[in-house]
Write an enzyme that holds these catalytic residues in place. Structure first.
Site, PDB file in Angstrom:
ATOM      1  N   GLY A  88      61.481   4.485  51.198  1.00  0.00           N
ATOM      2  CA  GLY A  88      60.965   4.248  52.310  1.00  0.00           C
ATOM      3  C   GLY A  88      59.951   3.854  52.984  1.00  0.00           C
ATOM      4  O   GLY A  88      58.674   5.026  53.301  1.00  0.00           O
ATOM      5  N   ARG A 117      58.771   4.878  57.617  1.00  0.00           N
ATOM      6  CA  ARG A 117      58.025   5.352  58.418  1.00  0.00           C
ATOM      7  C   ARG A 117      56.637   6.442  57.907  1.00  0.00           C
ATOM      8  O   ARG A 117      56.721   6.433  56.439  1.00  0.00           O
ATOM      9  CB  ARG A 117      58.841   6.392  59.670  1.00  0.00           C
ATOM     10  CG  ARG A 117      59.790   6.114  60.069  1.00  0.00           C
ATOM     11  CD  ARG A 117      60.600   7.526  60.294  1.00  0.00           C
ATOM     12  NE  ARG A 117      61.625   7.729  59.754  1.00  0.00           N
ATOM     13  CZ  ARG A 117      61.509   8.263  59.644  1.00  0.00           C
ATOM     14  NH1 ARG A 117      61.206   9.419  59.523  1.00  0.00           N
ATOM     15  NH2 ARG A 117      62.777   9.037  58.903  1.00  0.00           N
ATOM     16  N   VAL A 121      68.513   5.877  48.523  1.00  0.00           N
ATOM     17  CA  VAL A 121      68.185   6.303  47.109  1.00  0.00           C
ATOM     18  C   VAL A 121      68.852   6.725  46.305  1.00  0.00           C
ATOM     19  O   VAL A 121      68.503   6.928  45.337  1.00  0.00           O
ATOM     20  CB  VAL A 121      66.413   6.315  47.094  1.00  0.00           C
ATOM     21  CG1 VAL A 121      65.537   5.765  47.597  1.00  0.00           C
ATOM     22  CG2 VAL A 121      66.171   7.713  47.423  1.00  0.00           C
ATOM     23  N   ASN A 157      58.644   6.274  47.451  1.00  0.00           N
ATOM     24  CA  ASN A 157      57.699   7.632  48.258  1.00  0.00           C
ATOM     25  C   ASN A 157      59.084   7.995  48.766  1.00  0.00           C
ATOM     26  O   ASN A 157      58.689   9.220  49.674  1.00  0.00           O
ATOM     27  CB  ASN A 157      57.097   6.729  49.029  1.00  0.00           C
ATOM     28  CG  ASN A 157      57.300   6.890  50.350  1.00  0.00           C
ATOM     29  OD1 ASN A 157      55.612   8.126  50.488  1.00  0.00           O
ATOM     30  ND2 ASN A 157      57.197   6.807  51.325  1.00  0.00           N
ATOM     31  N   TYR A 197      62.649  21.446  47.737  1.00  0.00           N
ATOM     32  CA  TYR A 197      61.590  20.813  47.887  1.00  0.00           C
ATOM     33  C   TYR A 197      60.762  21.139  46.786  1.00  0.00           C
ATOM     34  O   TYR A 197      60.744  19.836  46.061  1.00  0.00           O
ATOM     35  CB  TYR A 197      61.271  20.808  48.728  1.00  0.00           C
ATOM     36  CG  TYR A 197      60.097  19.579  49.495  1.00  0.00           C
ATOM     37  CD1 TYR A 197      60.074  19.123  50.362  1.00  0.00           C
ATOM     38  CD2 TYR A 197      58.475  19.845  50.133  1.00  0.00           C
ATOM     39  CE1 TYR A 197      59.350  17.587  50.324  1.00  0.00           C
ATOM     40  CE2 TYR A 197      57.702  19.099  49.989  1.00  0.00           C
ATOM     41  CZ  TYR A 197      58.189  17.585  50.701  1.00  0.00           C
ATOM     42  OH  TYR A 197      57.219  16.550  50.318  1.00  0.00           O
ATOM     43  N   LYS A 239      59.632  18.134  44.156  1.00  0.00           N
ATOM     44  CA  LYS A 239      58.413  17.755  43.484  1.00  0.00           C
ATOM     45  C   LYS A 239      58.134  17.591  42.353  1.00  0.00           C
ATOM     46  O   LYS A 239      56.668  17.752  41.426  1.00  0.00           O
ATOM     47  CB  LYS A 239      57.816  17.938  45.174  1.00  0.00           C
ATOM     48  CG  LYS A 239      58.462  17.380  47.004  1.00  0.00           C
ATOM     49  CD  LYS A 239      58.341  15.624  46.358  1.00  0.00           C
ATOM     50  CE  LYS A 239      58.764  15.544  47.461  1.00  0.00           C
ATOM     51  NZ  LYS A 239      58.989  13.790  47.621  1.00  0.00           N
TER      52      LYS A 239
HETATM   53  P1  NDP Z   1      59.157  10.722  56.741  1.00  0.00           P
HETATM   54  O1  NDP Z   1      59.877  11.676  57.056  1.00  0.00           O
HETATM   55  O2  NDP Z   1      57.886  10.223  58.047  1.00  0.00           O
HETATM   56  O3  NDP Z   1      59.991   9.143  56.326  1.00  0.00           O
HETATM   57  C1  NDP Z   1      60.802   9.048  54.654  1.00  0.00           C
HETATM   58  C2  NDP Z   1      61.049   7.575  54.491  1.00  0.00           C
HETATM   59  O4  NDP Z   1      61.780   7.747  53.434  1.00  0.00           O
HETATM   60  C3  NDP Z   1      61.677   7.217  56.077  1.00  0.00           C
HETATM   61  O5  NDP Z   1      61.102   5.434  55.364  1.00  0.00           O
HETATM   62  C4  NDP Z   1      63.385   6.844  55.459  1.00  0.00           C
HETATM   63  O6  NDP Z   1      63.979   5.573  56.162  1.00  0.00           O
HETATM   64  C5  NDP Z   1      63.198   6.756  53.835  1.00  0.00           C
HETATM   65  N1  NDP Z   1      64.230   7.596  53.658  1.00  0.00           N
HETATM   66  C6  NDP Z   1      64.627   9.538  53.819  1.00  0.00           C
HETATM   67  N2  NDP Z   1      65.659   9.136  53.108  1.00  0.00           N
HETATM   68  C7  NDP Z   1      66.068   8.131  52.383  1.00  0.00           C
HETATM   69  C8  NDP Z   1      66.839   8.133  51.342  1.00  0.00           C
HETATM   70  N3  NDP Z   1      67.925   8.735  51.427  1.00  0.00           N
HETATM   71  N4  NDP Z   1      67.342   6.406  51.674  1.00  0.00           N
HETATM   72  C9  NDP Z   1      66.226   6.013  51.098  1.00  0.00           C
HETATM   73  N5  NDP Z   1      65.047   6.389  52.521  1.00  0.00           N
HETATM   74  C10 NDP Z   1      64.861   6.884  52.511  1.00  0.00           C
HETATM   75  O7  NDP Z   1      58.437  11.182  55.578  1.00  0.00           O
HETATM   76  P2  NDP Z   1      56.934  11.214  55.136  1.00  0.00           P
HETATM   77  O8  NDP Z   1      55.884  10.027  55.126  1.00  0.00           O
HETATM   78  O9  NDP Z   1      56.488  12.212  55.898  1.00  0.00           O
HETATM   79  O10 NDP Z   1      57.234  11.845  53.618  1.00  0.00           O
HETATM   80  C11 NDP Z   1      57.083  10.500  52.671  1.00  0.00           C
HETATM   81  C12 NDP Z   1      56.848  11.217  50.933  1.00  0.00           C
HETATM   82  O11 NDP Z   1      55.682  11.897  50.928  1.00  0.00           O
HETATM   83  C13 NDP Z   1      57.937  11.855  50.866  1.00  0.00           C
HETATM   84  O12 NDP Z   1      57.988  11.717  49.778  1.00  0.00           O
HETATM   85  C14 NDP Z   1      57.214  13.382  51.388  1.00  0.00           C
HETATM   86  O13 NDP Z   1      58.469  13.982  50.408  1.00  0.00           O
HETATM   87  C15 NDP Z   1      56.014  13.310  50.805  1.00  0.00           C
HETATM   88  N6  NDP Z   1      54.844  14.155  51.490  1.00  0.00           N
HETATM   89  C16 NDP Z   1      54.880  14.659  52.566  1.00  0.00           C
HETATM   90  C17 NDP Z   1      54.341  15.404  52.967  1.00  0.00           C
HETATM   91  C18 NDP Z   1      53.970  15.146  54.323  1.00  0.00           C
HETATM   92  O14 NDP Z   1      53.378  16.024  54.784  1.00  0.00           O
HETATM   93  N7  NDP Z   1      54.519  13.962  55.108  1.00  0.00           N
HETATM   94  C19 NDP Z   1      53.302  16.201  52.148  1.00  0.00           C
HETATM   95  C20 NDP Z   1      53.255  16.045  51.009  1.00  0.00           C
HETATM   96  C21 NDP Z   1      54.359  15.197  50.154  1.00  0.00           C
HETATM   97  P3  NDP Z   1      64.420   6.148  57.180  1.00  0.00           P
HETATM   98  O15 NDP Z   1      63.608   5.418  58.065  1.00  0.00           O
HETATM   99  O16 NDP Z   1      65.073   4.703  57.272  1.00  0.00           O
HETATM  100  O17 NDP Z   1      64.681   6.952  57.668  1.00  0.00           O
END
Ligand code: NDP
Length: 248
Positions: free
Chosen positions: A14, A17, A66, A92, A156, A160
């Site tokens: 991931g 973004r 994933v 991630n 969720y 986690k």
């Molecule tokens: P974003 O939604 O900004 O980005 C998610 C990323 O994961 C993207 O690169 C997306 O790819 C990829 N992704 C999503 N689903 C899949 C999949 N099935 N297979 C492969 N890649 C996938 O997420 P965040 O940066 O906000 O979050 C990142 C991590 O941090 C996550 O695990 C989230 O749970 C955790 N987190 C986030 C928090 C927050 O406040 N944002 C707080 C606590 C934890 P694509 O661009 O192609 O869709």
């Protein structure tokens, strides 16, 4: 973080973004070769590879879900084929499908558990043997919600919290092979995921954060780089909370 990851190979799931992208960029700035995965944003992934290469980083983007073990295996194989080693794995990739239990559907449960928890299993399993051979670090991204729970996020929070139990168990299995397994548990971070929250929800969160702001993605990346660095080589099975004091 001022650490030299030159000659090290890093795989981030991931990476297009938010937090994952910040982790990719931070490792690249520290000299690592970086592979990252993504699900659907091919244009973004290609542009990121281009900009990393322009800065002199060896980089590769790998598309796939994933939640699919064969995808994880093929991504790890692709990294090994190109660079021969895998030193750091960052699990991630994650999603939310929020809703109170009353309305939550089975497919919301399955999508979140498959992506957030099975995805971590898939990549850890695929990377297990190569990392056992040469040592390394696995860093899994959990969430404050995995420790505290949150109404509307049973799926969720379960995923986690599962990541924490999984990581501690794997840390015990891999310790004798010089592989550390740790968790970073962010609070609320300014990404597309939190962008979805309405203004009221954002204000409620800010009221509960002693540092009075959301985290920036690069602040989470700093913790990941620390746990992958020689400074953390005696740390394993740890959950590093990076949440501005939201939960203590
Ligand atoms: P974003 O939604 O900004 O980005 C998610 C990323 O994961 C993207 O690169 C997306 O790819 C990829 N992704 C999503 N689903 C899949 C999949 N099935 N297979 C492969 N890649 C996938 O997420 P965040 O940066 O906000 O979050 C990142 C991590 O941090 C996550 O695990 C989230 O749970 C955790 N987190 C986030 C928090 C927050 O406040 N944002 C707080 C606590 C934890 P694509 O661009 O192609 O869709």
């Amino acid at each position: 973080m001022n650490v030299d990851f030159g000659g090290k190979t890093v795989l981030v799931t991931g990476g297009t973004r938010g937090i994952g992208r910040a982790i990719v960029e931070a490792f690249a700035e520290s000299g690592a070769r970086v592979a990252f995965t993504y699900h659907s944003s091919t244009d973004v992934a290609d542009a990121l590879v281009g900009s990393l290469e322009d800065q002199g980083t060896e980089a590769v983007a790998l598309q796939g879900d994933v939640a699919d073990f064969d995808v994880a295996q093929s991504h790890v194989d692709a990294v090994l084929e190109r660079w021969e080693t895998l030193d750091v794995l960052v699990n991630n990739a994650g999603i939310t499908r929020d809703g109170l239990m009353l309305r939550l559907q089975e497919e919301d449960w399955d999508a979140v558990l498959d992506t957030n928890l099975k995805g971590v299993f898939n990549f850890s399993k695929a990377a297990y043997r190569p990392m056992m051979r040469s040592g390394g670090a696995i860093i899994n991204i959990s969430s404050v919600v995995g420790a505290t729970g949150n109404a509307g996020q049973t799926n969720y929070a379960a995923s986690k919290a599962g990541v924490v139990g999984f990581s501690k168990s794997l840390a015990k299995e891999l310790g004798s092979r010089d592989v550390t397994v740790n968790v970073v548990a962010p609070g609320y971070v300014r990404t597309d995921m939190t962008e979805e929250l309405d203004e009221d929800a954002q204000e409620t969160i800010l009221d509960a954060v002693p540092l009075d702001r959301l985290a920036e993605p690069d602040e989470i990346a700093e913790s990941v780089l620390f746990l992958a660095s020689p400074a953390a080589e005696y740390i394993t099975g740890h959950v590093l909370h990076v949440n501005g004091g939201l939960s203590m």
